[in-house]
Design a protein around this motif. Structure first.
Motif: not given
Length: 776
Positions: A326-330, A101-102, A298-308
């Motif tokens: 759309a959010t995941a693609d961005l 999904d992400d 990689s999961r931590r990195d993605l969570r950090q990028l999309t936090a907040g």
């Protein structure tokens, strides 16, 4: 983007027109075209991306089984051109292939087909006894691949699993169809019992390497192939791991090479592998452990990028899926630079920095995550042209069009290493600066980039206005540059009513709107920073431009604004979507807005899915073309925002409805870069464009712009106010909840609900003192 069109074909669909009387010899092979012998629509492709690397895979997670753009790419070079997994020399049966999904990884489920192991005693494995699960992802300089097998049979099986592979190190422009008479030298060697390395020494003095690491140790390994024997007792499991590490470094540093390294460092992109450090691991560490650690990180990195970030949940589950994709693609397309995150334009052809694409993406996503705006502004300020360079179509103050990292760009075989051939990027840059500030109140960033904004404003008046008539126009400086330098940059996209191509310098309709909005916004920023005289002058220039624009561009004959003015100031009296951008920027006079909207949403302009780039019936209209009759989601999103500006919300909602319906027919409910402009037909979906990028950054940001347009969403930091101006919701949405909407230090959760034609706003949660208002 570079002007990309398909080679001409002799067959046309019923709506397509073949214009007569104006074809020229130079139209036979469009400039920097994407050659297409196969369509990307024929088979669903899967995309992974991290940083400057991306992978295009088939549904199995393989590469290069069929011709096409599939591959593992880094800095515009294909580092892996083939990877094919077989079981007993047969391809598995595909069960499912989904992006998480992400977009963090590709998950593929397969099983064995009917397999005859021994032709003499007819030993066979019936299909569907061995389950195969494959997981692939990219992270910091490597592509990680796990192939898990599980035996559901009551018998013990020994299976041969083979991986075939190759690395051609083709430049992306070669993959797109360009020929090169001379290339560098490629070699391959078995480096150890579990590693094969491909090496390419390019003509640009860069050594590019692809290293394949296998675990456990293969039974047999050779250049291009590794074989394993997997023992599977009843109920047994086994896993194979493959790690592909890609790197580049200079063979030696000559004086010109040293200059190139310095330029690339200034561009904010690492020249060498840069982000590949984590792909190297201590010797002896099991590949399974390496895979698990990289997946966790990689999961931590993605969570950090999309936090907040701001998130949306609506009453429509299908819209929720489209918004999540759309959010995941961005964020998959987002790349980190020293100046912040930057959305790379799209996969596979444009996975790099594009000025115009990044700016428009950031504009549409400002209310979701203003960090895109900040990163784009800072990056483009740092790469702004400082001198006149005809080969790069550069002048002082001009904003970057695109940057490329491949061998052909470094050698000048294509002009895109640091290329500035865009007429709209510079005013859009200034536009974004004001919009970013109005949402965030980030005065520090504006102050930091203010010198770049002043240079951009000076460029508009000095270099942008080539003939001193008050309009910004373009003409390329060399024959290698792009012929057309607006967002519709195909070689044949700017033309007169009779179909003849316009001769430059060309003043585009939408560009004058961008300049108008840029000067209005810059005037407010100048006042904020205490430059009152400049603020006054910019305001006057904007007002004068609006008057001149209406006089020069309004065309009563077609009932809308002309596409462009040619070098003789003759109107290109063509009905186009460009006129909708005049609404987006506010340069259109209020009394013109309804007629522009009616033109855009007529049967010739709107095909039921979206607004065509060129209206049906115009001389060069072709619904299968790249820019002359196709439909682009980002173009429609800007039009919708323009309609909302003039309070034409029902019209904006109509476009939103068409685009939502389009998403329902797309793989993963992902809006593509563009699709064909054929009229909508009952019980049939939209017609795909054969080489469209997917995902594409500004297409991914479009759903958020559509929603903001219909809601009349306005975020005003200085007034500490979130306002919904005369909001409506399209028929497919009964309600929308917005979570973690940011205004200064305030955070709010809101619920908007439709009751008939009315929309109410309820505050679910609020921290801080932000004011929420509804204006009707």
């Amino acid at each position: 983007m570079a002007a990309d069109t398909l080679k001409a074909t002799s067959e046309t669909a019923p709506e397509a027109r073949i214009p007569h009387g104006f074809q020229d010899a130079d139209e036979v092979l469009p400039q920097y075209h994407i050659e297409a012998q196969t369509s990307l629509v024929e088979r669903p492709l899967r995309s992974l991306k991290y940083g400057e690397a991306f992978a295009v895979l088939d549904s199995y997670g393989d590469i290069g089984v069929l011709p096409g753009p599939e591959g593992l790419y880094f800095q515009d070079t294909r580092y892996l051109s083939r990877m094919h997994v077989t079981i007993e020399d047969q391809r598995p049966l595909l069960l499912s292939s989904v992006m998480q999904d992400d977009n963090g990884a590709l998950s593929v489920d397969m099983t064995t087909p009917d397999i005859r192991i021994d032709a003499h005693d007819e030993t066979t494995i019936p299909r569907e006894l061995i389950a195969i699960e494959r997981t692939k992802f990219l992270f910091r300089g490597a592509c990680y691949d796990r192939i898990g097998l599980r035996n559901y049979d009551s018998r013990h099986w020994h299976l041969k699993v083979a991986v075939t592979f190759d690395a051609d190190f083709r430049d992306l422009f070669e993959v797109r169809g360009m020929d090169r008479p001379v290339r560098g030298k490629r070699s391959v060697q078995v480096s150890s019992e579990s590693e094969v390395q491909f090496r390419y020494v390019g003509l640009d003095e860069v050594v590019r390497t692809t290293s394949l690491h296998f675990g456990p140790t293969p039974k047999h390994i050779e250049p291009g192939r590794a074989e394993f024997v997997v023992s599977l007792p009843p109920g047994g499991r086994a896993s194979l791991f493959l790690r592909v590490v890609f790197e580049s470094h200079r063979a030696f540093i000559s004086a010109p090479a040293a200059e190139r390294v310095g330029e690339d460092a200034a561009a904010g992109l690492s020249h060498a592998a840069g982000s590949t450090a984590s792909a190297r691991h201590p010797k002896g560490l099991a590949e399974g452990v390496i895979f698990a650690r990289a997946y966790r990180d990689s999961r931590r990195d993605l969570r950090q990028l999309t936090a907040g970030i701001t998130t949306i949940i609506s009453s429509n589950d299908q819209f929720n899926e489209a918004a999540c994709r759309a959010t995941a693609d961005l964020y998959m397309l987002a790349s980190r630079t020293p100046e912040g995150i930057y959305p790379f334009a799209g996969i596979p052809w444009y996975s790099t920095v594009f000025g115009r694409d990044g700016i428009i993406t950031a504009m549409m996503a400002l209310w979701i995550d203003p960090n895109f705006g900040k990163g784009v502004l800072r990056y483009l300020a740092s790469t702004q042209a400082k001198a006149v360079d005809p080969a790069a179509d550069a002048q002082p103050g001009k904003v970057l069009h695109e940057t490329r990292r491949g061998e052909m760009a470094m050698l000048g075989e294509v002009p895109f290493r640091h290329y500035y051939g865009t007429i709209d990027g510079t005013p859009l840059f200034v536009m974004l600066a004001w919009e970013y500030y109005s949402v965030t109140g980030d005065r520090d960033t504006i102050a930091a980039i203010w010198p770049a904004l002043e240079l951009a404003l000076e460029w508009m008046n000095r270099y942008g206005d080539r003939d001193g008539d008050g309009f910004v126009e373009y003409a390329r400086d060399t024959d290698k540059g792009l012929e057309n330098q607006g967002w519709k940059d195909s070689h044949d996209s700017i033309f007169h009513a009779d179909g003849n191509l316009a001769k430059g310098p060309i003043a585009l309709c939408e560009v004058q709107g961008y300049v108008y909005a840029a000067k209005n916004g810059a005037a407010k920023l100048a006042a904020l920073l205490g430059h009152d005289d400049l603020a006054h002058r910019l305001g006057q220039e904007a007002r004068a431009l609006r008057e001149r624009f209406d006089e020069a561009f309004w065309c009563e004959e077609i009932g809308t604004y002309a596409l462009a003015l040619d070098g003789e100031k003759r109107q290109c009296a063509v009905r186009s979507s460009n006129a909708g951008h005049a609404l987006f920027t506010g340069i259109a006079l209020p009394e013109r807005a309804a007629r522009v909207a009616a033109n855009l949403l007529s049967k010739d302009g709107f095909n039921g899915w979206g607004v065509r780039t060129i209206a049906r019936g115009e001389a060069r209209y072709n619904p299968m073309s790249y820019h002359n009759g196709s439909i682009w989601p980002h173009d429609n999103a800007l039009i919708a925002l323009g309609l909302a500006r003039y309070d034409l919300k029902p019209e904006a909602a109509r476009i939103f409805q068409g685009m939502f319906d389009t998403a329902l027919y797309q793989d993963q409910k992902r809006l593509p870069e563009l699709f064909c402009g054929f009229m909508r037909r009952h019980q049939r979906g939209p017609v795909s464009y054969p080489v469209a990028c997917s995902p594409q950054a500004w297409a991914a940001a479009a759903p958020f712009a559509f929603l903001a347009a219909c809601l009349g969403l306005e975020i005003d930091h200085d007034r500490n106010r979130v306002r919904f101006r005369n909001p409506i919701l399209p028929s497919f949405l009964d309600g929308v909840s917005i979570f973690n909407l940011k205004l200064g230090t305030s955070r709010v959760d809101l619920r908007l609900q439709r009751y008939g034609e009315d929309v109410t706003v309820n505050v679910l949660r609020r921290t801080g003192d932000a004011q929420i208002s509804l204006l009707k």
